[in-house]
Design an enzyme around this catalytic site. Structure first.
Site, PDB file in Angstrom:
ATOM      1  N   ASP A 110      -4.977   0.654   0.731  1.00 35.26           N
ATOM      2  CA  ASP A 110      -6.367   1.099   0.624  1.00 35.26           C
ATOM      3  C   ASP A 110      -6.505   2.568   0.225  1.00 35.26           C
ATOM      4  OD1 ASP A 110      -7.545  -1.390   1.110  1.00 35.26           O
ATOM      5  OD2 ASP A 110      -7.200  -1.169   3.261  1.00 35.26           O
ATOM      6  N   ASP A 171      -7.861  -8.231  -1.702  1.00 36.29           N
ATOM      7  CA  ASP A 171      -8.633  -6.981  -1.689  1.00 36.29           C
ATOM      8  C   ASP A 171      -7.981  -5.911  -2.565  1.00 36.29           C
ATOM      9  OD1 ASP A 171      -8.476  -8.601   0.625  1.00 36.29           O
ATOM     10  OD2 ASP A 171      -9.466  -7.123   1.872  1.00 36.29           O
ATOM     11  N   THR A 231      -4.202 -16.624   5.858  1.00 39.01           N
ATOM     12  CA  THR A 231      -5.417 -15.821   5.980  1.00 39.01           C
ATOM     13  C   THR A 231      -5.246 -14.738   7.030  1.00 39.01           C
ATOM     14  OG1 THR A 231      -7.814 -15.924   5.916  1.00 39.01           O
ATOM     15  CG2 THR A 231      -6.752 -17.088   7.747  1.00 39.01           C
TER      16      THR A 231
HETATM   17  N1  GLY Z   1     -10.508  -4.768   2.676  1.00 34.92           N
HETATM   18  C1  GLY Z   1     -10.711  -5.193   4.001  1.00 34.92           C
HETATM   19  C2  GLY Z   1     -11.947  -5.979   4.180  1.00 34.92           C
HETATM   20  O1  GLY Z   1     -12.627  -6.333   3.228  1.00 34.92           O
HETATM   21  O2  GLY Z   1     -12.260  -6.264   5.336  1.00 34.92           O
END
Ligand code: GLY
Length: 392
Positions: A110, A171, A231
């Protein structure tokens, strides 16, 4: 194997919902008022990932979500040209530089979200050269998460952590633009190659045959072979977590924008169709796309991400594409629906979009405001109100 394209089965998006300049400006003024009320409390601190009873409690810049606030400040500044936003942007920018220097909680992919919305935007909007240098250093840090054989960036944790080793997640597609940016400004293709390799592996393994997505997927980092999907925030390993699918739609179109590889554009479309076919009447998804009616919570933040992804997707499709207009209609319908029933206009809150879900399986942030939901809702409004150059 190429995943199937369901097309769009929903009649909901055939008719365009009206979206005029006055309406947009009024909605943007609501968002700006919320930002203004928060300017002082989030001067040196940031809103957390999720609210508690709809209130964000200030925290230090340590989480993966810390950049959504400064991202909103850039949007506010670009819309108004008001220096009061610039003042806080500069304080926040320093904090992102400091976080990188001190390496505070950056064992995560991230870094892309964090440094695109803070430093890439700082360079693109303000031409801030220090922000550009910080963004390149952040990209270098993100590159250390690359597994050469598996050709993926590991999402979470220390690279030696056995539970997270070789795990990629959908993500991550939103983190790749930081690498594309670094190649563009340094002229060094190594960042681009790694981003494009990761996107290709995600296309191959995270996307299922029916164009739904796993949230996460493990790769064998010794052999480079695919292992299995699992998941983290979805309902089951085989269901389709709504926000993950939205990250996929927006993320793959971004990889198309930066590489010109049409496979990514086509994939974004197929993922979008899967998502749009599983919406309730008001076009705001449940937190997992396995639910299409009933009492499970919606995830307004996924809808906001999806609206931005659809607007970007439709921009790149030829006029002859039968769905180009439908994607725009769907995005507008989502924006109007969010504005009508999902904002905090009628409730005490320092957030903007309520009825979001962070992680239902962890019972974390269920039916709350999520800071990225606020950011993407604002981005969607700005995208429809003015000509805007992406920070991604
Ligand atoms: N990228 C983490 C979420 O969307 O919760």
């Amino acid at each position: 194997m190429k995943s199937i394209d369901e097309g769009i089965k929903h009649n909901n998006f055939k008719i365009r919902t009206e979206l005029n300049k006055e309406w947009l400006d009024k909605e943007i003024q609501f968002v700006l008022r919320k930002i203004d009320e928060n300017l002082d409390i989030f001067k040196t601190k940031v809103p957390p990932a999720v609210s508690k009873n709809l209130v964000y409690i200030p925290e230090e810049n340590t989480d993966w979500t810390a950049s959504f606030w400064i991202g909103m400040l850039y949007l506010a500044y670009e819309y108004t040209n008001d220096d009061k936003y610039l003042h806080v942007i500069k304080i926040q920018l320093e904090s992102f530089k400091d976080r990188l220097t001190k390496n505070i909680q950056l064992e995560t992919h991230d870094i892309g979200f964090l440094y695109s919305l803070s430093c890439v935007a700082g360079y693109e909007v303000l031409n801030d050269k220090t922000a550009k240098e910080t963004a390149i250093k952040a990209a270098d840090k993100l590159m250390t998460r690359y597994h050469k054989k598996a050709k993926i960036l590991q999402a979470w944790g220390d690279l030696s952590d056995p539970e997270q080793h070789g795990r990629m997640i959908i993500d991550c597609n939103m983190n790749l633009p930081l690498l594309y940016f670094a190649s563009k400004v340094t002229g060094d293709k190594k960042y681009y190659d790694i981003a494009a390799n990761h996107a290709e592996q995600a296309a191959k393994y995270i996307v299922r045959a029916d164009s739904s997505t796993y949230h996460t997927f493990y790769m064998d980092t010794e052999t480079g072979n695919p292992l299995y999907g699992k998941t983290a925030q979805g309902y089951t390993d085989q269901s389709c977590w709504a926000r993950g699918q939205a990250w996929g739609v927006y993320g793959f179109v971004l990889s198309y924008v930066h590489t010109g590889n049409r496979e990514f554009l086509d994939l974004s479309e197929r993922l979008a169709n899967y998502f749009l076919n599983r919406l309730p009447e008001d076009a705001i998804c449940y937190w997992d796309l396995v639910f299409t009616d009933g009492s499970e919570e919606r995830d307004s933040s996924a809808a906001a991400i999806m609206a931005c992804g659809l607007l970007e997707l439709s921009k790149h499709l030829p006029i002859s594409n039968p769905y180009r207009e439908l994607y725009e209609n769907a995005a507008i319908k989502m924006i109007k629906s969010l504005a009508a029933n999902y904002t905090t206009k009628e409730v005490p809150s320092n957030g903007i979009l309520q009825h979001a879900v962070y992680s239902k399986p962890d019972d974390n942030g269920v039916d709350e405001c999520c800071i990225w939901g606020d950011y993407y809702y604002f981005e969607a409004l700005i995208r429809t109100a003015m000509s805007w150059k992406m920070y991604w």
